[in-house]
Design an enzyme around this catalytic site. Structure first.
Site, PDB file in Angstrom:
ATOM      1  N   THR B 143       0.828  -1.202   0.000  1.00  0.00           N
ATOM      2  CA  THR B 143       0.000   0.000   0.000  1.00  0.00           C
ATOM      3  C   THR B 143       0.859   1.247   0.000  1.00  0.00           C
ATOM      4  OG1 THR B 143      -1.542   1.379   1.244  1.00  0.00           O
ATOM      5  CG2 THR B 143      -0.247  -0.169   2.534  1.00  0.00           C
ATOM      6  N   VAL B 144       0.554   2.159  -0.909  1.00  0.00           N
ATOM      7  CA  VAL B 144       1.289   3.424  -0.957  1.00  0.00           C
ATOM      8  C   VAL B 144       1.027   4.240   0.316  1.00  0.00           C
ATOM      9  CG1 VAL B 144       1.330   3.575  -3.478  1.00  0.00           C
ATOM     10  CG2 VAL B 144      -0.555   4.623  -2.197  1.00  0.00           C
ATOM     11  N   ASP B 145      -0.081   3.922   0.994  1.00  0.00           N
ATOM     12  CA  ASP B 145      -0.433   4.682   2.203  1.00  0.00           C
ATOM     13  C   ASP B 145       0.484   4.367   3.384  1.00  0.00           C
ATOM     14  OD1 ASP B 145      -2.499   5.917   0.853  1.00  0.00           O
ATOM     15  OD2 ASP B 145      -3.943   4.362   1.395  1.00  0.00           O
ATOM     16  N   MET B 191      -1.431  11.985  -2.198  1.00  0.00           N
ATOM     17  CA  MET B 191      -2.369  10.995  -1.658  1.00  0.00           C
ATOM     18  C   MET B 191      -2.163  10.785  -0.157  1.00  0.00           C
ATOM     19  SD  MET B 191      -2.508   8.124  -4.673  1.00  0.00           S
ATOM     20  CE  MET B 191      -3.805   8.215  -5.911  1.00  0.00           C
ATOM     21  N   GLY B 192      -3.074  10.010   0.432  1.00  0.00           N
ATOM     22  CA  GLY B 192      -3.013   9.709   1.860  1.00  0.00           C
ATOM     23  C   GLY B 192      -4.186  10.340   2.585  1.00  0.00           C
ATOM     24  N   ARG B 193      -5.362   9.728   2.441  1.00  0.00           N
ATOM     25  CA  ARG B 193      -6.574  10.344   2.982  1.00  0.00           C
ATOM     26  C   ARG B 193      -6.596  10.318   4.510  1.00  0.00           C
ATOM     27  NH1 ARG B 193     -11.221  12.593   1.452  1.00  0.00           N
ATOM     28  NH2 ARG B 193     -10.606  12.634  -0.721  1.00  0.00           N
ATOM     29  N   GLU B 248      -4.379  14.968   0.541  1.00  0.00           N
ATOM     30  CA  GLU B 248      -5.791  15.000   0.118  1.00  0.00           C
ATOM     31  C   GLU B 248      -6.724  14.878   1.322  1.00  0.00           C
ATOM     32  OE1 GLU B 248      -6.927  11.515  -2.153  1.00  0.00           O
ATOM     33  OE2 GLU B 248      -5.608  10.228  -0.972  1.00  0.00           O
ATOM     34  N   LEU B 299      -0.293   9.646 -10.932  1.00  0.00           N
ATOM     35  CA  LEU B 299       1.095   9.750 -11.408  1.00  0.00           C
ATOM     36  C   LEU B 299       2.058   9.315 -10.315  1.00  0.00           C
ATOM     37  CD1 LEU B 299       1.272  13.111 -13.422  1.00  0.00           C
ATOM     38  CD2 LEU B 299       0.258  10.920 -14.069  1.00  0.00           C
ATOM     39  N   ARG B 301       1.695   7.118  -7.788  1.00  0.00           N
ATOM     40  CA  ARG B 301       1.769   5.702  -7.396  1.00  0.00           C
ATOM     41  C   ARG B 301       2.119   4.784  -8.563  1.00  0.00           C
ATOM     42  NH1 ARG B 301      -4.582   3.934  -6.255  1.00  0.00           N
ATOM     43  NH2 ARG B 301      -4.926   3.071  -8.341  1.00  0.00           N
TER      44      ARG B 301
END
Lengths: 421, 421
Positions: B143-145, B191-193, B248, B299, B301
């Site tokens: 996960t990129v998070d 990103m990263g809510r 975000e 873009l 990720r």
């Protein structure tokens, strides 16, 4: 006064990933000709540096730093957005320039920029004919918009094209993986308010070996919502997903920019907005597809980490050529990139009279855009492809690219006066 | 039925630049153990592929294609956003899974995803204890998070961190060149809510050798417009420009997402919008500075062209470890990245019980965020830096990266029935 004249170099307008490569070309070539060119003084923040007599002594920078300019994005001496009026309208400004040049024995003027800058450079060149002040002015082309005439392409564009093509391919692979249960449409906003060169590069993400459904929205083609939505539906039905590359300059039939939608927030305040969310909202309203959108903005023109090797080499070569042109006695010209052939790609340096370049805008030819207005032709593909060739990776330290910052030591002022713009 | 069981592998949730490297690790390692593991069947679009009995025969892919997965972003077999309910709530789904696994002699289940996927994998693992169906389920983190617990970091994140840090550095060099007469503020939405790991990476663009004025807006820190605007003014006054990296997921004191501003167009239609333009409008309204904003979205990720070498190696190693875990008889575990030391960076593979991982979210620790809430601490820097180390460039052809597309031939169906989700 030393018979060996000094040179003035400045960067103007929006910067790029390779404009500093042109600076390196100018400075390193001038250093090789110390018998003909003295110091190279850079204007701090473009022509404004000359007007404020705020000059940077590039001779104080070690050769190792200058060579690092070749892999450093942005404008190392600072840029500016400042257009000179005609000599008649603005005698004081031109007199000031001549005073500063004279005080610092400057006989060579190198201006590195786009269309507006070419116009400024032309006016400086005319000082020699109009006033007899001995100056040779050479314009070094630079613009990601690729809209200068006579040169086959403009330094800065090839790297943006490569970045946009790669980013579009990567994001398209991503959305293709998600499309079954999630995102079906990806929208990427790119630069190019008046010309669709950068948008066209988005279509390069798809080729014979890696086909990708892509819709390009060009500023040259009036936007029609019905036709666009139908094309999105068609591609999603056929491929399961679609990527849309939209130029910031897309306008409707009435010529109004799509990005100018009169957005207001909850308090009724007018809001800035890009064109990507506008297009995204149309797709959501008309088709209901889950979508994602991105705005590349400065990332696209500063992405030196994936610059085109061809672009870097051409940017450097044009800086080098500018110095060789003044040594050969030229004034009021711009070195150009002349294409010899596509396959294998070959190019050479040419020249053009500055008077023919200034204030002329080269748009994307209609025969570079497909019949339906949503993609590019083979002709466009053959033109774009060589400009993206080759990688020229910067050195890395600790996971990040090492970009140089120069000392930028000021040259001692010789005029007691300041100048208000 | 062949005593040598087959394996099922699927990709789930948002894809990354390196999830296919984990797939390569699974498939190549399984091929080395043909005496213990039969075919590796991939689920087309994640677990949904199993439910539809839509399996991909990876054995049909040549070794050369599988090895190219290592440098190809996105999910090569398709991903999905589909969360399994509990066994009690959803017996039919689990019965269907067992029917499909049984029909294809599948005894090993590899699920490659984030938190929700870990929960799905755990439920599949429980089939062996709850129903006696012989299955070993291993979760491969992705996960990129970077919000999974117990593992020091998550594959996919290191490459996003590298991309965001590089992009922030490049764009900051750009705005620094323009600041004198034009853009003074650059805003990048990342990103990263729920967790600020990616936003934190933006601060890595500035280091001891290359200092850059950066303001980071974290989802963990309630947004305060007055304090933010004051910090923007302060940095612009001191440095002439500033870059803002905004997650975000940034929300105000009341917990409302900043991106949720109730935007309406000229016709009163509610409009989607990112948080970047919202922050941009605040700066414009309160300070009047010229600014630019970008939204990286997919873009960031999918940017395999600048993936972190460390990230690629760890993604591959986790896929390899998953296969070795089932061979050693393990079930219901997740291989982890365990950090041994920072300088020089060393790591090893560990394991954790899946029951401890599922549905736990690892946020950015407060002591990773600076006192003022606008930057990161040394502790955070020491954590992030090794994850961005090294470049692992894909091969290029004609100026574009060569990413592989597999044949993805379906395995013949053995069940006469279909299954509606």
């Amino acid at each position: 006064m030393n018979p060996i004249k000094n040179a003035f170099y400045a960067q103007s307008g929006g910067v790029t990933a390779v404009i500093n490569a042109s600076a390196a070309g100018v400075i390193e070539t001038a250093r090789e000709h110390g018998d003909k060119i003295g110091e190279v003084y850079a204007g701090r923040n473009g022509i404004i540096g000359a007007l404020h007599e705020d000059l940077i002594n590039t001779s104080a920078e070690p050769a190792s730093s200058i060579s690092k300019l070749r892999h450093t994005p942005s404008g190392a001496f600072g840029s500016c957005r400042y257009k000179l009026k005609s000599i008649e309208e603005n005698r004081l400004v031109y007199q000031r320039l001549m005073d500063v040049f004279n005080a610092h024995n400057i006989g060579y003027f190198f201006y590195n920029g786009g269309g507006d800058s070419a116009d400024t450079c032309l006016k400086v060149a005319q000082l020699s004919t109009r006033t007899g002040y001995p100056i040779q002015a050479i314009h070094i082309p630079k613009t990601v918009d690729n809209d200068l005439p006579f040169t086959d392409n403009c330094p800065g564009f090839g790297s943006v094209a490569k970045y946009i093509a790669i980013s579009t391919r990567e994001a398209s692979f991503d959305v293709a993986s998600m499309a079954e249960t999630s995102t079906k449409v990806f929208i990427l906003e790119v630069m190019g308010r008046h010309a669709g060169w950068i948008a066209a590069a988005g279509a390069m993400a798809s080729d014979d070996r890696t086909e990708i459904p892509i819709i390009v929205l060009f500023p040259e083609i009036p936007f029609n919502r019905t036709r666009f939505i139908a094309e999105v539906r068609r591609k999603v039905e056929h491929h399961g997903y679609v990527s849309v590359v939209v130029s910031e300059g897309v306008a409707d039939e009435s010529g109004r920019f799509l990005s100018d939608q009169g957005l207001v927030d909850a308090f009724g305040h007018a809001q800035l907005g890009g064109v990507a969310p506008v297009v995204a909202n149309m797709v959501k309203q008309d088709l209901g597809f889950k979508l994602h959108w991105a705005v590349a903005d400065y990332l696209q023109r500063s992405a030196r980490h994936i610059a085109s090797k061809t672009d870097v080499e051409q940017a450097y070569a044009l800086g080098k050529a500018a110095v060789e042109l003044v040594i050969s006695g030229k004034n009021s010209v711009m070195p150009t990139i002349d294409r010899i052939r596509n396959q294998p790609y070959e190019w050479k340096i040419g020249t053009v009279e500055l008077s023919r370049v200034a204030n002329v805008e080269k748009k994307l030819p209609r025969d570079y855009i497909s019949e339906d207005g949503f993609s590019i032709t083979r002709r466009c593909r053959d033109y774009l492809q060589p400009l993206m060739l080759g990688e020229d990776y910067p050195p890395y330290e600790g996971g990040l690219p090492e970009y140089v910052r120069l000392e930028n030591n000021p040259v001692g002022k010789k005029l007691g006066t300041d100048f208000s713009l």
